[in-house]
Design a protein around this motif. Structure first.
Motif, PDB file in Angstrom:
ATOM      1  N   GLY A 669      18.296   6.768 -64.660  1.00 45.58           N
ATOM      2  CA  GLY A 669      17.645   5.969 -63.635  1.00 45.58           C
ATOM      3  C   GLY A 669      17.135   6.802 -62.485  1.00 45.58           C
ATOM      4  O   GLY A 669      17.424   7.989 -62.353  1.00 45.58           O
ATOM      5  N   CYS A 670      16.341   6.164 -61.636  1.00 40.53           N
ATOM      6  CA  CYS A 670      15.782   6.824 -60.455  1.00 40.53           C
ATOM      7  C   CYS A 670      15.871   5.876 -59.275  1.00 40.53           C
ATOM      8  O   CYS A 670      16.518   4.831 -59.351  1.00 40.53           O
ATOM      9  N   PHE A 677      13.031   0.151 -61.824  1.00 34.72           N
ATOM     10  CA  PHE A 677      13.530  -1.215 -61.926  1.00 34.72           C
ATOM     11  C   PHE A 677      15.046  -1.245 -61.766  1.00 34.72           C
ATOM     12  O   PHE A 677      15.569  -1.849 -60.833  1.00 34.72           O
ATOM     13  N   ASP A 678      15.772  -0.615 -62.684  1.00 31.68           N
ATOM     14  CA  ASP A 678      17.231  -0.563 -62.554  1.00 31.68           C
ATOM     15  C   ASP A 678      17.583   0.728 -61.810  1.00 31.68           C
ATOM     16  O   ASP A 678      18.011   1.713 -62.372  1.00 31.68           O
ATOM     17  N   ARG A 679      17.366   0.670 -60.515  1.00 27.78           N
ATOM     18  CA  ARG A 679      17.444   1.858 -59.669  1.00 27.78           C
ATOM     19  C   ARG A 679      18.885   2.314 -59.460  1.00 27.78           C
ATOM     20  O   ARG A 679      19.839   1.559 -59.633  1.00 27.78           O
ATOM     21  N   VAL A 680      19.011   3.566 -59.036  1.00 24.79           N
ATOM     22  CA  VAL A 680      20.305   4.112 -58.644  1.00 24.79           C
ATOM     23  C   VAL A 680      20.172   4.675 -57.237  1.00 24.79           C
ATOM     24  O   VAL A 680      19.077   4.971 -56.763  1.00 24.79           O
ATOM     25  N   PRO A 693      25.320  13.887 -55.001  1.00 24.94           N
ATOM     26  CA  PRO A 693      26.621  13.237 -54.843  1.00 24.94           C
ATOM     27  C   PRO A 693      26.712  12.032 -55.782  1.00 24.94           C
ATOM     28  O   PRO A 693      25.703  11.526 -56.271  1.00 24.94           O
ATOM     29  N   GLU A 694      27.916  11.543 -55.988  1.00 28.79           N
ATOM     30  CA  GLU A 694      28.134  10.489 -56.980  1.00 28.79           C
ATOM     31  C   GLU A 694      27.304   9.238 -56.697  1.00 28.79           C
ATOM     32  O   GLU A 694      27.084   8.865 -55.547  1.00 28.79           O
ATOM     33  N   VAL A 695      26.838   8.608 -57.766  1.00 30.88           N
ATOM     34  CA  VAL A 695      26.107   7.344 -57.645  1.00 30.88           C
ATOM     35  C   VAL A 695      27.003   6.329 -56.940  1.00 30.88           C
ATOM     36  O   VAL A 695      28.177   6.159 -57.298  1.00 30.88           O
ATOM     37  N   ASN A 696      26.470   5.650 -55.914  1.00 32.25           N
ATOM     38  CA  ASN A 696      27.281   4.682 -55.177  1.00 32.25           C
ATOM     39  C   ASN A 696      26.695   3.277 -55.141  1.00 32.25           C
ATOM     40  O   ASN A 696      27.335   2.345 -54.669  1.00 32.25           O
ATOM     41  N   THR A 697      25.469   3.123 -55.611  1.00 35.03           N
ATOM     42  CA  THR A 697      24.820   1.808 -55.612  1.00 35.03           C
ATOM     43  C   THR A 697      23.813   1.765 -56.748  1.00 35.03           C
ATOM     44  O   THR A 697      23.257   2.793 -57.123  1.00 35.03           O
ATOM     45  N   GLY A 698      23.562   0.584 -57.254  1.00 36.67           N
ATOM     46  CA  GLY A 698      22.546   0.412 -58.282  1.00 36.67           C
ATOM     47  C   GLY A 698      22.851  -0.791 -59.140  1.00 36.67           C
ATOM     48  O   GLY A 698      23.630  -1.673 -58.751  1.00 36.67           O
ATOM     49  N   SER A 699      22.247  -0.843 -60.315  1.00 37.02           N
ATOM     50  CA  SER A 699      22.543  -1.937 -61.242  1.00 37.02           C
ATOM     51  C   SER A 699      24.045  -2.061 -61.385  1.00 37.02           C
ATOM     52  O   SER A 699      24.745  -1.071 -61.599  1.00 37.02           O
ATOM     53  N   SER A 700      24.564  -3.260 -61.244  1.00 31.01           N
ATOM     54  CA  SER A 700      26.011  -3.445 -61.260  1.00 31.01           C
ATOM     55  C   SER A 700      26.426  -4.370 -62.402  1.00 31.01           C
ATOM     56  O   SER A 700      26.813  -3.892 -63.457  1.00 31.01           O
ATOM     57  N   PHE A 701      26.327  -5.684 -62.239  1.00 31.00           N
ATOM     58  CA  PHE A 701      26.606  -6.593 -63.353  1.00 31.00           C
ATOM     59  C   PHE A 701      25.279  -7.040 -63.959  1.00 31.00           C
ATOM     60  O   PHE A 701      24.574  -7.871 -63.388  1.00 31.00           O
TER      61      PHE A 701
END
Length: 768
Positions: A669-670, A677-680, A693-701
């Motif tokens: 993702g980007c 669309f399904d961003r990170v 750094p670690e992914v902290n937000t984005g597509s979740s459920f």
């Protein structure tokens, strides 16, 4: 009162018929917890109290530490246990613990929850919701008592002094705080009068904060090949803390049967489906609060209609680790808390929050879960009017697609906003600032509004279609380009504005699927093509700028800067297919180039726009477009990006799979700005080691559901997995699935659940 002994029954197999436990002889709560693959719990009970009990027990098994920490936050006790200067555990906007504690102590001291609990539904909670909450608390506490703090499986809170039983008040406070998430709760420092703590210079850089967003589609019968309704839910919520989703199915035979994503510490499903209806939400950009300018009249008083009104005073005490107490005096007004920012000798400012006394959302979600049709879902929304900050997109078996911004919005007409406008005390504050010295600037009231001061259903943007409705946090006007929505109060958002890349790629994905131009087969959506479309990983800005970028590469072989030969970078980007897949060579290079395009070339200069064709309101789906390939700022941005890679010996072919991860699992993702669309979102910029750094937000459920006359067909994936406990087998199992664009086939019916070879069943009983 001490809970009675817990009775547990274990079984490896259950009959195809959904179990409905009888009332336990030793207590009033009884529930069956069936866990299928990935640990997903399916809770069944004969009543709401039992359902809450089973849910609270199951949730505590997986995520007790996260909720235990948040309860400390809600009670205003973080300074006592973790120190006043440490950062709070708010995943959306963390602040210093002292600011957090002062804010939450003030909420508790205001008595707002007590007053709401004394009100009947729909303003106060329904009897069903009260029983759910009481049961949830009892189930959580039952698990904690049986396990013991010293024996908790999660090392993050095992043996900690701050872990203990929770109360129904804690749960109500959590539900209230969720409803205030993008209003009062996001302004804790301004309310408490406590700024960010001082830190070393390296901590002064702007830190990206997790932000909630979402994509959602409701597809009608004209867009689906099966003729029924389909929903795509793709909320972009934080990957850490209390705002994570927990996947669950909640069943009371003959009364309720809902499956979906439920935010931590809430006993209801926020995004989900039953047998006939499915729905999703996206964060709306409508106004949630206004700020009132108070004309001071000397001392702690202000003028309204020429008369002085005294400010109220609220004393707040926060316990510190050394046993001392930090005292604070907060001021209040008829509008709400007086802010500690913008004050002068002549004026102060007060916050008026439309969600300040909103506990209605949980009942609305519960009523939506019981809806047997889209009409019943709409009735549920009209009854409670509690959606705090989200649009709703829904459909049913008939294949009717529905969009509405039924969220709570302060009743400020366009005329009033203009007539009462005052300068903002804080630059960039995205809210109306109104004149508080005259009652003519108070919020209005609609006859169909459930409480005064908010817009009623008759003023809310909505659209019903047979093809589709879609939203990716854009305003309501481009819900469906064939029927632009206009004419609603500007408090709901502007029309005729730039859609931004993510909403544009969303609408283009739908258009290509409906025409069959995406290469996925015959036109129209099936469940399978919906899954494939969602995981396409398109980067819209690259698609729109690629031709001009390659022109730049042909014209300018290298930059004038030392060590910034861009030829290899151009070759990499020429070969890249524009997809942010794990193996996308060029995806990270493009991100680093594109993000530099938006930076001012010199301090104090305005943000540079790289678009060759500017936005045209008459062409919202195709503009802006192109790249200003002849502009020196564009060439400089490419050279700067290349120089960063080369100076740190980072390969220009760096892929998302190499650069970004969560719990050591590579994440595709980007980013939002790139038009993904399904961003990170990661915790910071690309490091010299070639890693973010670690992914902290984005597509979740993520949920893709097709409603058919034979029942729902659903695929889901919980991107960060079911449990926040690093020792749990379900800590990253779905994350690994998400990494490779996989889905879980949902088990909804009793027969589907019973057929799972991994099935584990626990029946729990307990007392008050």
């Amino acid at each position: 009162m001490k809970l009675r002994p817990l009775m547990i029954t274990l079984a490896l197999l259950t009959p195809a018929v959904s179990p409905v436990p009888a009332a336990a002889a030793d207590g009033s709560y009884s529930a069956t917890i069936r866990r299928t693959e990935y640990g997903i719990p399916h809770i069944t009970a004969k009543d709401y109290g039992g359902l809450g009990f089973g849910y609270g027990y199951a949730f505590a098994q997986d995520n007790l530490c996260t909720l235990a920490s948040w309860v400390v936050t809600l009670r205003g006790e973080r300074s006592r246990y973790f120190g006043p200067k440490a950062e709070s555990d708010d995943p959306v906007r963390p602040v210093a613990n002292l600011a957090s504690d002062v804010y939450y102590k003030s909420v508790a001291g205001s008595g707002v929850v007590r007053r709401l609990l004394a009100r009947p539904a729909p303003v106060g909670p329904s009897d069903e919701l009260r029983r759910l909450v009481d049961g949830y608390v009892a189930g959580y506490n039952r698990y904690l008592e049986d396990t013991g703090v010293a024996n908790l499986p999660d090392p993050r809170c095992r043996g900690k002094a701050w872990v203990g039983p929770i109360t129904a008040t804690d749960m109500w406070n959590n539900l209230l705080d969720l409803d205030r998430m993008v209003s009062s709760s996001s302004l804790k420092e301004a309310i408490a009068g406590i700024a960010e703590p001082e830190g070393p210079p390296e901590d002064k850089r702007p830190q990206p904060k997790p932000a909630a967003g979402s994509n959602a589609w409701a597809l009608g019968r004209q867009a689906t090949r099966g003729g029924g309704g389909m929903v795509l839910a793709d909320p972009h919520f934080p990957w850490q803390g209390i705002r994570r989703f927990y996947q669950v199915q909640l069943t009371i035979p003959g009364v309720l049967d809902v499956s979906g994503g439920s935010l931590y510490g809430t006993p209801v499903v926020q995004i989900g489906h039953n047998a006939k209806v499915a729905w999703a939400h996206t964060v709306s950009h409508a106004q949630r609060f206004t700020v009132y300018r108070l004309a001071l009249a000397g001392g702690h008083s202000y003028l309204v209609d020429g008369r002085a009104e005294p400010m109220g005073e609220q004393e707040v005490e926060v316990a510190l680790p050394d046993g001392t107490v930090s005292g604070h005096t907060l001021l209040t007004s008829r509008y709400g808390p007086v802010l500690a920012v913008g004050q002068t000798d002549e004026a102060a400012y007060a916050l008026a929050d439309a969600n300040a006394a909103n506990l209605r959302a949980a009942d609305e979600w519960l009523a939506m879960a019981r809806a047997g049709s889209l009409d019943e879902l709409r009735t549920a929304q009209g009854t409670y009017q509690g959606m705090p900050f989200v649009h709703t997109l829904a459909t049913d078996v008939s294949g009717t697609a529905y969009f509405a911004d039924t969220s709570v919005v302060p009743h400020v007409t366009d005329e009033e906003a203009k007539r009462c406008a005052k300068p903002s005390p804080v630059p960039g504050l995205d809210a109306y600032v109104l004149d508080g010295s005259t009652s003519s600037c108070l919020w209005g009231r609609d006859d169909d509004a459930v409480v005064p001061g908010i817009f009623g259903p008759g003023n809310q943007p909505r659209l019903i279609r047979a093809d589709y409705v879609a939203n990716s946090n854009n305003t309501y006007w481009m819900t469906n380009p064939a029927k632009p929505l206009t004419g609603y109060p500007q408090a709901y958002g502007e029309t005729g504005t730039d859609l931004e890349p993510r909403p544009r790629v969303s609408l283009d994905m739908i258009a290509q699927r409906l025409s069959g131009a995406d290469g996925l087969g015959a036109p129209g959506f099936t469940l399978e093509t919906l899954q494939d479309t969602v995981h396409g990983k398109r980067n819209l800005t690259f698609e729109l700028m690629r031709d001009d970028l390659l022109k730049l590469c042909r014209t300018h072989r290298s930059s004038s800067g030392p060590g910034a030969d861009v030829r290899e970078a151009c070759r990499t980007l020429r070969k890249w297919n524009g997809r942010a897949t794990l193996d996308g060579e060029g995806a990270v290079l493009w991100r680093e180039f594109f993000t530099r395009l938006g930076r001012p070339t010199k301090p104090g200069e305005p943000v540079f726009s790289p678009w060759r064709v500017p936005f045209d309101p008459a062409r919202p789906l195709t503009t802006p477009s192109g790249l200003k390939s002849d502009d020196p700022a564009v060439r400089q941005a490419l050279a700067d990006a290349v120089r960063y890679f080369q100076s740190n010996r980072i390969p220009l072919t760096l892929t998302p799979g190499q650069a970004q991860s969560y719990s050591s699992i590579p994440i595709p993702g980007c980013t939002e700005g790139e038009g993904c669309f399904d961003r990170v979102r990661t915790g910071g910029p690309l490091g010299a080691d070639g890693r973010y750094p670690e992914v902290n937000t984005g597509s979740s459920f993520m949920m893709a559901v097709e409603l058919t006359k034979d029942g729902p067909r659903t695929r889901t994936v919980l991107t960060y997995s079911l449990s926040a406990n690093p020792a749990s087998p379900h800590h990253t199992d779905q994350t690994a699935l998400f990494s490779r664009s996989g889905w879980v086939t949902e088990r909804f019916t009793a027969a589907e659940i019973a057929a799972d070879p991994h099935l584990e069943t626990v029946t729990v009983h307990g007392g008050h």
